[in-house]
Write a protein that holds these residues in place. Structure first.
Motif, PDB file in Angstrom:
ATOM      1  N   VAL A   1      15.451  45.219  70.303  1.00 15.32           N
ATOM      2  CA  VAL A   1      15.825  45.708  68.974  1.00 15.32           C
ATOM      3  C   VAL A   1      16.124  47.204  69.083  1.00 15.32           C
ATOM      4  O   VAL A   1      15.226  48.005  69.365  1.00 15.32           O
ATOM      5  CB  VAL A   1      14.717  45.455  67.933  1.00 15.32           C
ATOM      6  CG1 VAL A   1      15.146  46.001  66.562  1.00 15.32           C
ATOM      7  CG2 VAL A   1      14.404  43.962  67.829  1.00 15.32           C
ATOM      8  N   ILE A   2      17.377  47.552  68.901  1.00 19.08           N
ATOM      9  CA  ILE A   2      17.800  48.944  68.964  1.00 19.08           C
ATOM     10  C   ILE A   2      17.768  49.492  67.540  1.00 19.08           C
ATOM     11  O   ILE A   2      18.549  49.066  66.681  1.00 19.08           O
ATOM     12  CB  ILE A   2      19.210  49.058  69.582  1.00 19.08           C
ATOM     13  CG1 ILE A   2      19.175  48.520  71.018  1.00 19.08           C
ATOM     14  CG2 ILE A   2      19.704  50.501  69.538  1.00 19.08           C
ATOM     15  CD1 ILE A   2      20.522  48.503  71.713  1.00 19.08           C
ATOM     16  N   VAL A   3      16.814  50.393  67.301  1.00 16.43           N
ATOM     17  CA  VAL A   3      16.651  50.953  65.958  1.00 16.43           C
ATOM     18  C   VAL A   3      17.396  52.287  65.882  1.00 16.43           C
ATOM     19  O   VAL A   3      17.168  53.174  66.710  1.00 16.43           O
ATOM     20  CB  VAL A   3      15.156  51.177  65.624  1.00 16.43           C
ATOM     21  CG1 VAL A   3      15.007  51.797  64.234  1.00 16.43           C
ATOM     22  CG2 VAL A   3      14.388  49.858  65.715  1.00 16.43           C
ATOM     23  N   ALA A   4      18.295  52.401  64.893  1.00 18.35           N
ATOM     24  CA  ALA A   4      19.050  53.652  64.729  1.00 18.35           C
ATOM     25  C   ALA A   4      18.837  54.171  63.310  1.00 18.35           C
ATOM     26  O   ALA A   4      19.507  53.745  62.365  1.00 18.35           O
ATOM     27  CB  ALA A   4      20.531  53.399  64.989  1.00 18.35           C
ATOM     28  N   HIS A   5      17.852  55.052  63.167  1.00 19.64           N
ATOM     29  CA  HIS A   5      17.589  55.696  61.874  1.00 19.64           C
ATOM     30  C   HIS A   5      17.463  57.192  62.135  1.00 19.64           C
ATOM     31  O   HIS A   5      16.611  57.615  62.918  1.00 19.64           O
ATOM     32  CB  HIS A   5      16.304  55.141  61.254  1.00 19.64           C
ATOM     33  CG  HIS A   5      16.157  55.472  59.787  1.00 19.64           C
ATOM     34  ND1 HIS A   5      16.139  56.765  59.326  1.00 19.64           N
ATOM     35  CD2 HIS A   5      16.034  54.676  58.700  1.00 19.64           C
ATOM     36  CE1 HIS A   5      16.016  56.740  58.001  1.00 19.64           C
ATOM     37  NE2 HIS A   5      15.954  55.482  57.594  1.00 19.64           N
ATOM     38  N   SER A   6      18.316  57.986  61.498  1.00 20.71           N
ATOM     39  CA  SER A   6      18.377  59.413  61.808  1.00 20.71           C
ATOM     40  C   SER A   6      17.202  60.192  61.230  1.00 20.71           C
ATOM     41  O   SER A   6      17.020  61.364  61.552  1.00 20.71           O
ATOM     42  CB  SER A   6      19.705  59.987  61.307  1.00 20.71           C
ATOM     43  OG  SER A   6      19.893  59.635  59.956  1.00 20.71           O
ATOM     44  N   ASN A   7      16.410  59.550  60.374  1.00 14.14           N
ATOM     45  CA  ASN A   7      15.293  60.239  59.738  1.00 14.14           C
ATOM     46  C   ASN A   7      14.133  59.267  59.509  1.00 14.14           C
ATOM     47  O   ASN A   7      13.718  59.032  58.371  1.00 14.14           O
ATOM     48  CB  ASN A   7      15.795  60.820  58.403  1.00 14.14           C
ATOM     49  CG  ASN A   7      14.880  61.878  57.874  1.00 14.14           C
ATOM     50  OD1 ASN A   7      13.912  62.257  58.531  1.00 14.14           O
ATOM     51  ND2 ASN A   7      15.160  62.345  56.675  1.00 14.14           N
ATOM     52  N   ILE A   8      13.645  58.722  60.623  1.00 11.54           N
ATOM     53  CA  ILE A   8      12.691  57.604  60.529  1.00 11.54           C
ATOM     54  C   ILE A   8      11.385  58.022  59.826  1.00 11.54           C
ATOM     55  O   ILE A   8      10.723  57.189  59.199  1.00 11.54           O
ATOM     56  CB  ILE A   8      12.421  56.996  61.935  1.00 11.54           C
ATOM     57  CG1 ILE A   8      11.779  55.613  61.836  1.00 11.54           C
ATOM     58  CG2 ILE A   8      11.609  57.930  62.800  1.00 11.54           C
ATOM     59  CD1 ILE A   8      12.701  54.495  61.480  1.00 11.54           C
TER      60      ILE A   8
ATOM     61  N   VAL B   1      11.836  51.302  54.658  1.00 15.22           N
ATOM     62  CA  VAL B   1      12.136  49.953  55.138  1.00 15.22           C
ATOM     63  C   VAL B   1      12.164  49.873  56.673  1.00 15.22           C
ATOM     64  O   VAL B   1      11.437  49.070  57.282  1.00 15.22           O
ATOM     65  CB  VAL B   1      13.497  49.478  54.586  1.00 15.22           C
ATOM     66  CG1 VAL B   1      13.811  48.073  55.101  1.00 15.22           C
ATOM     67  CG2 VAL B   1      13.483  49.517  53.070  1.00 15.22           C
ATOM     68  N   ASN B   2      13.000  50.681  57.282  1.00 13.63           N
ATOM     69  CA  ASN B   2      13.179  50.542  58.734  1.00 13.63           C
ATOM     70  C   ASN B   2      11.909  50.858  59.517  1.00 13.63           C
ATOM     71  O   ASN B   2      11.654  50.279  60.570  1.00 13.63           O
ATOM     72  CB  ASN B   2      14.366  51.375  59.203  1.00 13.63           C
ATOM     73  CG  ASN B   2      15.677  50.717  58.834  1.00 13.63           C
ATOM     74  OD1 ASN B   2      16.211  49.917  59.589  1.00 13.63           O
ATOM     75  ND2 ASN B   2      16.171  50.996  57.635  1.00 13.63           N
ATOM     76  N   GLN B   3      11.120  51.776  58.980  1.00 17.69           N
ATOM     77  CA  GLN B   3       9.853  52.082  59.643  1.00 17.69           C
ATOM     78  C   GLN B   3       8.892  50.893  59.571  1.00 17.69           C
ATOM     79  O   GLN B   3       8.262  50.526  60.558  1.00 17.69           O
ATOM     80  CB  GLN B   3       9.225  53.322  59.016  1.00 17.69           C
ATOM     81  CG  GLN B   3       7.926  53.701  59.652  1.00 17.69           C
ATOM     82  CD  GLN B   3       7.632  55.189  59.519  1.00 17.69           C
ATOM     83  OE1 GLN B   3       7.101  55.776  60.434  1.00 17.69           O
ATOM     84  NE2 GLN B   3       7.976  55.790  58.397  1.00 17.69           N
ATOM     85  N   ALA B   4       8.823  50.282  58.396  1.00 16.53           N
ATOM     86  CA  ALA B   4       7.942  49.104  58.232  1.00 16.53           C
ATOM     87  C   ALA B   4       8.416  47.956  59.121  1.00 16.53           C
ATOM     88  O   ALA B   4       7.612  47.288  59.787  1.00 16.53           O
ATOM     89  CB  ALA B   4       7.926  48.663  56.769  1.00 16.53           C
TER      90      ALA B   4
END
Ligand SMILES: Cc1cc2nc3c(=O)[nH]c(=O)nc-3n(C[C@H](O)[C@H](O)[C@H](O)COP(=O)(O)O)c2cc1C
Length: 172
Positions: free
Chosen positions: A5-12, A17-20
């Motif tokens: 799973v490649i996670v791309a969030h510029s401000n994690i 949502v994406n952090q959870a």
């Protein structure tokens, strides 16, 4: 089956949502969570490392918040430099053939906005065509997209339920 799973969030750190999702996915043995912005804060992607990671997995997931109807920029850079001619596409470029590919996307806009007549006009399937074409050209099977929409008004219960649903989609 091993899943990357490649996670791309510029401000994690500011992410809900994406952090959870990411934290829940990290509990799964068969899932490797790879945080692009954490790995490459300066944006200089290690192509060899990324290609090796891809080879070690059977399924690849791009997880990101929808930014301007697409992904955050580093994921586009990743595609540009990692999916090279003769490796990912072209007559000799068969390294990804037979793998599976999935998108996991959160959107601020609600599901009903993403259709003809809705305020965003186009469906998620239409807007994600470049990812579908990428999977096609690299010989990966495009699986149904996991999308959580209207995320500004989520309860904690809905967020946790979506994390469980994502784990289910990613691992089955
Ligand atoms: C730069 C930027 C662009 C965005 N573009 C869109 C968009 O095109 N469509 C949409 O539905 N939401 C858009 N949003 C809202 C995000 O998708 C939403 O905040 C995100 O999915 C929430 O996930 P998170 O809690 O992990 O940050 C945008 C947000 C930002 C900061």
């Amino acid at each position: 089956m091993k899943t990357l799973v490649i996670v791309a969030h510029s401000n994690i750190n500011q992410s809900n949502v994406n952090q959870a999702w990411m934290n829940r996915l990290k509990e799964e043995d068969q899932v490797t969570v790879h945080e692009l912005y954490k790995e490459y804060p300066e944006g200089r992607i290690n192509v060899e490392k990324e290609q090796t990671l891809l080879l070690e997995h059977d399924r690849v997931v791009f997880q990101f918040p929808f930014y301007w109807y697409s992904s955050p920029a580093l994921l586009k850079e990743w595609q540009d430099v990692v999916l090279t001619y003769g490796w990912a596409y072209g007559a000799q470029g068969t390294k990804l053939h037979g793998k599976e590919f999935m998108l996991a996307i959160s959107t601020g806009g609600p599901a009903e906005a993403y259709q003809a007549g809705g305020y965003n006009h186009y469906s998620m399937s239409e807007l994600t065509k470049p990812f579908q074409a990428m999977a096609n050209l690299t010989g990966m099977r495009f699986l149904p997209t996991f999308a959580l929409q209207g995320v500004r008004i989520l309860t904690d219960e809905q967020l946790q339920a979506s994390a469980e649903a994502l784990v289910d989609a990613v691992t089955n």
